[in-house]
Write an enzyme that holds these catalytic residues in place. Structure first.
Site, PDB file in Angstrom:
ATOM      1  N   GLU A   1      50.435   1.348  11.525  1.00 30.38           N
ATOM      2  CA  GLU A   1      51.117   0.083  11.300  1.00 30.38           C
ATOM      3  C   GLU A   1      51.065  -0.265   9.818  1.00 30.38           C
ATOM      4  O   GLU A   1      50.143   0.129   9.097  1.00 30.38           O
ATOM      5  CB  GLU A   1      50.432  -1.025  12.117  1.00 30.38           C
ATOM      6  CG  GLU A   1      51.086  -2.383  12.014  1.00 30.38           C
ATOM      7  CD  GLU A   1      52.369  -2.498  12.814  1.00 30.38           C
ATOM      8  OE1 GLU A   1      53.416  -2.064  12.290  1.00 30.38           O
ATOM      9  OE2 GLU A   1      52.326  -3.009  13.943  1.00 30.38           O
TER      10      GLU A   1
ATOM     11  N   ASP B   1      58.146  -4.984  12.431  1.00 28.73           N
ATOM     12  CA  ASP B   1      58.943  -5.684  13.430  1.00 28.73           C
ATOM     13  C   ASP B   1      59.883  -6.692  12.774  1.00 28.73           C
ATOM     14  O   ASP B   1      60.153  -6.616  11.583  1.00 28.73           O
ATOM     15  CB  ASP B   1      58.016  -6.381  14.431  1.00 28.73           C
ATOM     16  CG  ASP B   1      56.961  -7.244  13.721  1.00 28.73           C
ATOM     17  OD1 ASP B   1      57.179  -7.603  12.548  1.00 28.73           O
ATOM     18  OD2 ASP B   1      55.925  -7.555  14.338  1.00 28.73           O
TER      19      ASP B   1
ATOM     20  N   TYR C   1      48.408 -13.097  16.484  1.00 30.27           N
ATOM     21  CA  TYR C   1      47.591 -13.667  15.408  1.00 30.27           C
ATOM     22  C   TYR C   1      46.854 -14.900  15.931  1.00 30.27           C
ATOM     23  O   TYR C   1      47.063 -16.012  15.464  1.00 30.27           O
ATOM     24  CB  TYR C   1      48.462 -13.998  14.189  1.00 30.27           C
ATOM     25  CG  TYR C   1      48.933 -12.767  13.461  1.00 30.27           C
ATOM     26  CD1 TYR C   1      48.086 -12.083  12.587  1.00 30.27           C
ATOM     27  CD2 TYR C   1      50.208 -12.256  13.680  1.00 30.27           C
ATOM     28  CE1 TYR C   1      48.506 -10.934  11.942  1.00 30.27           C
ATOM     29  CE2 TYR C   1      50.634 -11.106  13.042  1.00 30.27           C
ATOM     30  CZ  TYR C   1      49.779 -10.447  12.178  1.00 30.27           C
ATOM     31  OH  TYR C   1      50.184  -9.308  11.532  1.00 30.27           O
TER      32      TYR C   1
ATOM     33  N   ASP D   1      56.765  -9.578   9.342  1.00 30.80           N
ATOM     34  CA  ASP D   1      55.315  -9.399   9.316  1.00 30.80           C
ATOM     35  C   ASP D   1      54.894  -7.954   9.096  1.00 30.80           C
ATOM     36  O   ASP D   1      54.050  -7.667   8.250  1.00 30.80           O
ATOM     37  CB  ASP D   1      54.720  -9.914  10.629  1.00 30.80           C
ATOM     38  CG  ASP D   1      53.239  -9.623  10.732  1.00 30.80           C
ATOM     39  OD1 ASP D   1      52.486 -10.103   9.876  1.00 30.80           O
ATOM     40  OD2 ASP D   1      52.847  -8.900  11.660  1.00 30.80           O
TER      41      ASP D   1
END
Length: 781
Positions: free
Chosen positions: A748, A390, A540, A387
């Protein structure tokens, strides 16, 4: 302390004010290259560092010269490194900075020569130039060599020879071992398997002259023995050939001159034109090509839309098919290099791959990982994309990204052709599509929506290849519904079936069949997947519900099949309210736009207009420098996704604000590429000023077999691996951004961040090709 192989880490702070001062007393950043020398008083070996590459070294490890290409900042340069030594006492030493030229070693010992390359024949291929472009005022060239092989290879060398001085070789299929100081040759070690029928060696390189370099690639074994491919039927060239002799430029170059046969450059270039220039051609057929040449100025070409290039012999002559009619290419100047954006973004998605990697893996720091991912009954769940930084595979954002990328590809395929990225793009989206198909177990009405627990995974900092924790699978079913995640996967399948319709009709049909059966499941058993699968929270959570995903999936199925039942469903799930955003969670504006595209019904056009008003001048705040700021988590992502919707609307008949939408979308993408207060690119690898510390585990890890753990998460050093193409989260509402790895809000990266950004870049390139792209808006900062 017993005698043996010891390792030590040294942090050395080197004052740099003496090379940063100007005549007027002001201090500037050092922009040019410089070298670092390090001397030690005893033997060492195996230096590892994170700020440069080894330029030269003493055979006994008494000194090293390292070339650093990053910009430094006052008041000092921190140089961290690790060395191995075989002694009872630690070495002592010092560091110094040398600027410009080719530094002499700090001792009388001579640096080692380049490896002696056998002069006997070996498999050879001409270098093929894909594109030349300007990058921060300097010329850069994208090229490739395709070396034929008649047996699989596990480890080998590629030796690249060039006819002009070059620098800054960028490669994704190996590691540069040695190079000529003037960039006339490079020796690259490849540690990835190569399969028949050929080895593809793509690269970028800078050059300073007005002439594009020509060159050849040669293939050698791990022991530097020639690899000779069995000759096949020789090919002929339709163009006159020129014999070029590469002279020896330094004592490190092989002693005998290398004679190569290659075609003369077919396109003139210039190093003084400031804007990026994209060469295009009026569409003449539906034929596609894997490499679309671009130019720095208008040229006349006889190359067809589907040029055929075949490399078959050790001498590597090239046959090019040309049409009878001549087409005139059009040159379009753009402020930023959209083909480069597409190329880099595709590389980012390759860095996110899970499972067994292909032999043509272009990401040197990635290998096979998560090969044990399985379902409840042992179903194969390997593959897909991780994703973010990670090791979790979350299907909702993965499928959302695949939908946006596939939709953009089918709408603006000409952009990928012009960028020379079409085949790579098909390959890119096929990776998650193959995985998502595995997740749908139709016979059991079971859809796997996640692999790995986010809490377990986020407790681990390391490479995907090193993951050892238990990776559970999570699924939705008839008793635990997940209409949103299943519906979004339907959209991915349906949009990709359209994109693959001509490219691969069988694969397109396979995707469409999966889309139909999964849609029936999503529609019949309704519910939010994050209610059924608690492990999806809080990562999510489906805040917007599932109706928007069912709306988009039905609309995509109607677009793919023209079956009225799907349109009826789409309108049943649709609303006429303006969407809050377009993201992995909220899809309503995409559904409204798609229904309007297919039907022309004005009631679905109005909410799209209102959505755009909110982002351009309404409820969505704009930063002082012009970024539409919807939310601090992935601020760039929301603006890029809205830019994608704007361009899709602009390419839809019926929107009178089309030119305004194009200009606004340009402003958002340009902000991310450099029209901001830092004059930096938020896409890693674009230009020279971009984030160096993304919140990404694999990128933060040193080369194997060095360990990787939480020390890397909090290290102040740049990521050892450059995560080419990734779009970082972005600035706050005041345009403030800090390149800091543990600030995951701003740094991120994620597969859904890049999707709208990449497809928007494709849309801008499409309009540039059509010569309907407005003038770039000025930067607000």
């Amino acid at each position: 302390m017993n005698k043996g192989a010891w390792r030590m880490t040294i942090n050395t702070n080197i004052p740099t004010e003496n090379i940063k001062s100007s005549a007027n007393g002001k201090t500037y950043q050092l922009k040019s290259k410089y070298e670092l020398t390090y001397e030690k008083d005893q033997d060492t070996s195996g230096i590892k560092n994170w700020v440069g590459t080894t330029f030269s070294e003493d055979s006994n490890g008494r000194w090293y010269i390292l070339k650093n290409k990053w910009t430094t900042h006052p008041p000092e340069l921190q140089f961290n490194f690790i060395i191995t030594f075989d002694s009872d006492t630690m070495p002592n030493g010092n560091c110094a900075i040398l600027t410009g030229g080719n530094p002499e070693p700090p001792s009388t010992q001579s640096p080692p020569p380049a490896p002696t390359i056998p002069s006997t024949e070996t498999t050879t291929a001409n270098m093929v130039v894909v594109n030349s472009y300007q990058d921060n005022g300097k010329m850069k060239m994208q090229a490739t060599c395709d070396l034929p092989i008649d047996m699989p290879l596990e480890s080998f060398y590629i030796l690249l020879f060039l006819t002009e001085d070059t620098s800054d070789l960028e490669i994704w299929v190996g590691k540069e071992e040695q190079a000529d100081p003037d960039g006339r040759w490079y020796l690259v070690k490849n540690n990835h398997n190569a399969n028949l029928p050929s080895i593809s060696f793509p690269f970028h390189v800078r050059y300073s002259g007005s002439q594009e370099p020509s060159g050849i690639c040669k293939l050698y074994s791990e022991d530097l023995e020639p690899i000779i491919s069995k000759p096949t039927t020789p090919t002929t060239s339709t163009e006159p050939q020129t014999t070029i002799t590469l002279p020896s430029t330094t004592t490190q170059q092989p002693s005998s001159p290398i004679t190569i046969t290659t075609r003369p450059p077919t396109r003139p270039t210039t190093a003084t034109q400031p804007p990026t220039v994209i060469t295009t051609r009026p569409p003449t057929s539906t034929t596609t090509t894997t490499q679309q040449q671009t130019s720095q100025q208008t040229t006349t070409s006889t190359t067809p839309a589907a040029a055929t290039t075949t490399t078959t012999t050790p001498e590597a002559t090239t046959t090019t098919t040309t049409p009878e009619a001549t087409t005139t290419k059009q040159s379009v100047a753009t402020k930023y290099d959209y083909p480069k954006v597409l190329e880099l973004s595709i590389l980012f998605y390759e860095a996110q791959r899970s499972g067994k990697l292909p032999s043509n893996n272009r990401i040197p720091f990635r290998g096979d990982s998560a090969l044990g991912d399985k379902g409840f009954s042992g179903e194969d769940l390997t593959g897909g994309w991780y994703d973010a930084g990670d090791g979790v595979k979350f299907n909702l954002p993965m499928a959302s990204a695949t939908t946006i990328l596939s939709w953009g590809l089918s709408q603006w395929q000409d952009a990928y052709e012009a960028a020379g990225q079409l085949e790579l793009m098909y390959d890119s989206i096929k990776w998650p599509l193959d995985y998502l198909q595995k997740c749908w177990i139709e016979s059991k009405n079971l859809y796997y929506c996640q692999v790995a627990d986010g809490n377990k995974d986020h407790a681990f900092w390391g490479r995907p290849e090193d993951m050892t924790y238990t990776r559970d699978a999570f699924a939705v079913s008839t008793s635990k519904p997940g209409s949103d995640v299943a519906g979004e996967t339907v959209s991915a399948f349906a949009s990709a079936s359209i994109a693959f319709a001509i490219k691969d009709p069988a694969y397109s049909a396979e995707l469409l069949l999966k889309a139909k059966t999964l849609y029936t499941f999503a529609k019949t058993y309704r519910g939010k997947y994050s209610d059924s699968v608690p492990e999806a929270n809080p990562f999510y959570t489906s805040y917007s519900g599932y109706e928007d995903e069912l709306c988009l999936s039905a609309a995509m199925l109607y677009k793919a099949t023209k079956e009225q039942k799907y349109l009826n469903d789409a309108e049943g799930f649709a609303t006429t309210n303006a969407g809050w955003a377009f993201s992995w969670d909220e899809k309503i504006v995409a559904c409204q736009l798609l229904i309007f595209q297919e039907t022309g019904d004005l009631k679905y056009k109005t909410p799209v207009i209102n959505f755009m008003k909110d982002f351009m001048s309404g409820s969505v705040k704009n930063t002082n420098c012009g970024l539409a700021f919807r939310l601090k988590w992935g601020s760039n992502r929301y603006a890029a996704n809205a830019a994608f919707i704007a361009l899709m609307a602009a390419d839809t008949p019926g929107f009178s604000q089309a030119e305004e939408y194009k200009t606004w979308a340009m402003s958002q993408i340009h902000y991310m590429l450099g029209d901001n207060n830092y004059k930096m690119s938020y896409q890693i690898g674009y230009g020279n000023n971009y984030p160096r510390k993304p919140h990404h585990r694999a990128s933060s890890c040193p080369d194997m077999p060095a360990p990787c753990n939480n020390a890397q998460q909090y290290s102040p050093s740049d990521n050892p691996q450059i995560l080419y193409g990734a779009l970082v989260g972005g600035p706050d509402e005041n345009d403030f951004y800090e390149d800091k790895r543990d600030d995951y809000i701003k740094n991120e990266v994620a597969v859904d961040y890049n999707a709208g950004f990449q497809s928007a870049a494709a849309g801008l390139l499409h309009f540039a090709i059509e010569e309907t792209l407005p003038q770039a808006p000025p930067s607000k900062c």
